[in-house]
Design a protein around this motif. Structure first.
Motif, PDB file in Angstrom:
ATOM      1  N   ASN A  48       0.858  -1.179   0.000  1.00  0.00           N
ATOM      2  CA  ASN A  48       0.000   0.000   0.000  1.00  0.00           C
ATOM      3  C   ASN A  48       0.897   1.232   0.000  1.00  0.00           C
ATOM      4  O   ASN A  48       1.717   1.411   0.890  1.00  0.00           O
ATOM      5  CB  ASN A  48      -0.901  -0.003   1.234  1.00  0.00           C
ATOM      6  CG  ASN A  48      -1.949   1.089   1.179  1.00  0.00           C
ATOM      7  OD1 ASN A  48      -1.799   2.102   0.499  1.00  0.00           O
ATOM      8  ND2 ASN A  48      -3.030   0.874   1.908  1.00  0.00           N
ATOM      9  N   ASN A  49       0.749   2.060  -1.007  1.00  0.00           N
ATOM     10  CA  ASN A  49       1.503   3.305  -1.114  1.00  0.00           C
ATOM     11  C   ASN A  49       0.500   4.444  -1.190  1.00  0.00           C
ATOM     12  O   ASN A  49      -0.020   4.743  -2.255  1.00  0.00           O
ATOM     13  CB  ASN A  49       2.401   3.286  -2.351  1.00  0.00           C
ATOM     14  CG  ASN A  49       3.319   4.485  -2.398  1.00  0.00           C
ATOM     15  OD1 ASN A  49       3.680   5.046  -1.381  1.00  0.00           O
ATOM     16  ND2 ASN A  49       3.693   4.881  -3.604  1.00  0.00           N
ATOM     17  N   SER A  50       0.195   5.059  -0.059  1.00  0.00           N
ATOM     18  CA  SER A  50      -0.851   6.077  -0.034  1.00  0.00           C
ATOM     19  C   SER A  50      -0.309   7.485  -0.226  1.00  0.00           C
ATOM     20  O   SER A  50      -1.047   8.376  -0.618  1.00  0.00           O
ATOM     21  CB  SER A  50      -1.634   6.010   1.278  1.00  0.00           C
ATOM     22  OG  SER A  50      -0.829   6.491   2.334  1.00  0.00           O
ATOM     23  N   ASN A  51       0.952   7.711   0.071  1.00  0.00           N
ATOM     24  CA  ASN A  51       1.553   9.049   0.025  1.00  0.00           C
ATOM     25  C   ASN A  51       0.820  10.037   0.919  1.00  0.00           C
ATOM     26  O   ASN A  51       1.015  11.236   0.808  1.00  0.00           O
ATOM     27  CB  ASN A  51       1.592   9.611  -1.407  1.00  0.00           C
ATOM     28  CG  ASN A  51       2.671   8.964  -2.229  1.00  0.00           C
ATOM     29  OD1 ASN A  51       3.613   8.394  -1.689  1.00  0.00           O
ATOM     30  ND2 ASN A  51       2.539   9.036  -3.536  1.00  0.00           N
ATOM     31  N   TYR A  52      -0.044   9.556   1.807  1.00  0.00           N
ATOM     32  CA  TYR A  52      -0.768  10.434   2.717  1.00  0.00           C
ATOM     33  C   TYR A  52       0.239  11.016   3.706  1.00  0.00           C
ATOM     34  O   TYR A  52       0.918  10.283   4.425  1.00  0.00           O
ATOM     35  CB  TYR A  52      -1.862   9.659   3.448  1.00  0.00           C
ATOM     36  CG  TYR A  52      -2.607  10.485   4.467  1.00  0.00           C
ATOM     37  CD1 TYR A  52      -3.508  11.456   4.069  1.00  0.00           C
ATOM     38  CD2 TYR A  52      -2.393  10.298   5.821  1.00  0.00           C
ATOM     39  CE1 TYR A  52      -4.192  12.221   4.991  1.00  0.00           C
ATOM     40  CE2 TYR A  52      -3.075  11.045   6.756  1.00  0.00           C
ATOM     41  CZ  TYR A  52      -3.965  12.015   6.340  1.00  0.00           C
ATOM     42  OH  TYR A  52      -4.636  12.772   7.254  1.00  0.00           O
ATOM     43  N   LYS A  53       0.349  12.318   3.734  1.00  0.00           N
ATOM     44  CA  LYS A  53       1.320  13.018   4.588  1.00  0.00           C
ATOM     45  C   LYS A  53       2.716  12.432   4.423  1.00  0.00           C
ATOM     46  O   LYS A  53       3.452  12.244   5.383  1.00  0.00           O
ATOM     47  CB  LYS A  53       0.876  12.980   6.047  1.00  0.00           C
ATOM     48  CG  LYS A  53      -0.406  13.749   6.299  1.00  0.00           C
ATOM     49  CD  LYS A  53      -0.738  13.802   7.763  1.00  0.00           C
ATOM     50  CE  LYS A  53      -2.012  14.601   7.972  1.00  0.00           C
ATOM     51  NZ  LYS A  53      -2.364  14.685   9.380  1.00  0.00           N
ATOM     52  N   HIS A  54       3.035  12.055   3.188  1.00  0.00           N
ATOM     53  CA  HIS A  54       4.361  11.524   2.825  1.00  0.00           C
ATOM     54  C   HIS A  54       4.706  10.247   3.589  1.00  0.00           C
ATOM     55  O   HIS A  54       5.859  10.015   3.954  1.00  0.00           O
ATOM     56  CB  HIS A  54       5.440  12.588   3.018  1.00  0.00           C
ATOM     57  CG  HIS A  54       5.137  13.851   2.274  1.00  0.00           C
ATOM     58  ND1 HIS A  54       5.191  13.933   0.907  1.00  0.00           N
ATOM     59  CD2 HIS A  54       4.731  15.080   2.705  1.00  0.00           C
ATOM     60  CE1 HIS A  54       4.856  15.154   0.526  1.00  0.00           C
ATOM     61  NE2 HIS A  54       4.566  15.871   1.595  1.00  0.00           N
ATOM     62  N   ASP A  55       3.689   9.418   3.850  1.00  0.00           N
ATOM     63  CA  ASP A  55       3.919   8.131   4.507  1.00  0.00           C
ATOM     64  C   ASP A  55       4.806   7.250   3.651  1.00  0.00           C
ATOM     65  O   ASP A  55       4.873   7.397   2.431  1.00  0.00           O
ATOM     66  CB  ASP A  55       2.591   7.392   4.732  1.00  0.00           C
ATOM     67  CG  ASP A  55       1.902   7.831   6.005  1.00  0.00           C
ATOM     68  OD1 ASP A  55       2.536   8.514   6.816  1.00  0.00           O
ATOM     69  OD2 ASP A  55       0.712   7.486   6.164  1.00  0.00           O
TER      70      ASP A  55
END
Length: 160
Positions: A48-55
């Motif tokens: 899972n690569n969400s890039n949410y807040k640079h996760d």
């Protein structure tokens, strides 16, 4: 829908002839995606690569029991997805979300690609509502199963 005895025999006949890969992603704010693969050996890979807040990208790998593999096969066979034709489905656009599913069961190897489906209403307003609805429900069932397995196995804060 019920599974006939011939379909069930096909499901359990050759354990090596099974593979499923699911992908959903979009390119809006970088490459955000979720993907999982299940192999006949029971190897389950999840990313899972969400890039949410640079996760950071979340990657998990676990081996599941033969019963889980068999149940996944049963869900796929019972859905009758192999009878669906995606030729009338809307092609995903570059900047929009896309869904892919690849399934190998027995001698059948199928792959479907569609634009991301937000809800069942999106299926009903398409040029192939019946086929897209089967696809939608199958992907929802598989996601629920896989998320449950990943969450149970990698529980961050176990319940006391």
């Amino acid at each position: 829908m019920s599974v006939s005895s011939s379909q069930l025999a096909e499901v359990t006949h050759d354990e090596d002839e099974f593979y499923v890969r699911y992908y959903v992603g979009r390119q809006n704010y970088g490459h955000e995606f979720m993907e999982f693969e299940l192999y006949p050996s029971g190897k389950l890979r999840y990313c899972n690569n969400s890039n949410y807040k640079h996760d950071n990208m979340i990657r998990r790998e676990v081996f599941v029991s033969p019963a889980v593999v068999k149940e996944t096969r049963r869900i796929i066979v019972e859905s009758e997805i192999t009878k669906v034709d995606d030729s009338n489905w809307k092609e995903p656009e570059k900047d929009k979300g896309r869904i892919e599913i690849e399934i190998k069961i027995g001698n059948e190897h199928i792959a479907f690609t569609s634009t991301e489906i937000g809800s069942l209403g999106g299926c009903q307003n398409s040029s192939d509502p019946e086929g897209l609805t089967i696809f939608y429900y199958l992907t929802q069932d598989l996601k629920c199963l896989i998320f449950s397995l990943i969450n149970m196995h990698f529980k961050v804060n176990p319940i006391p």
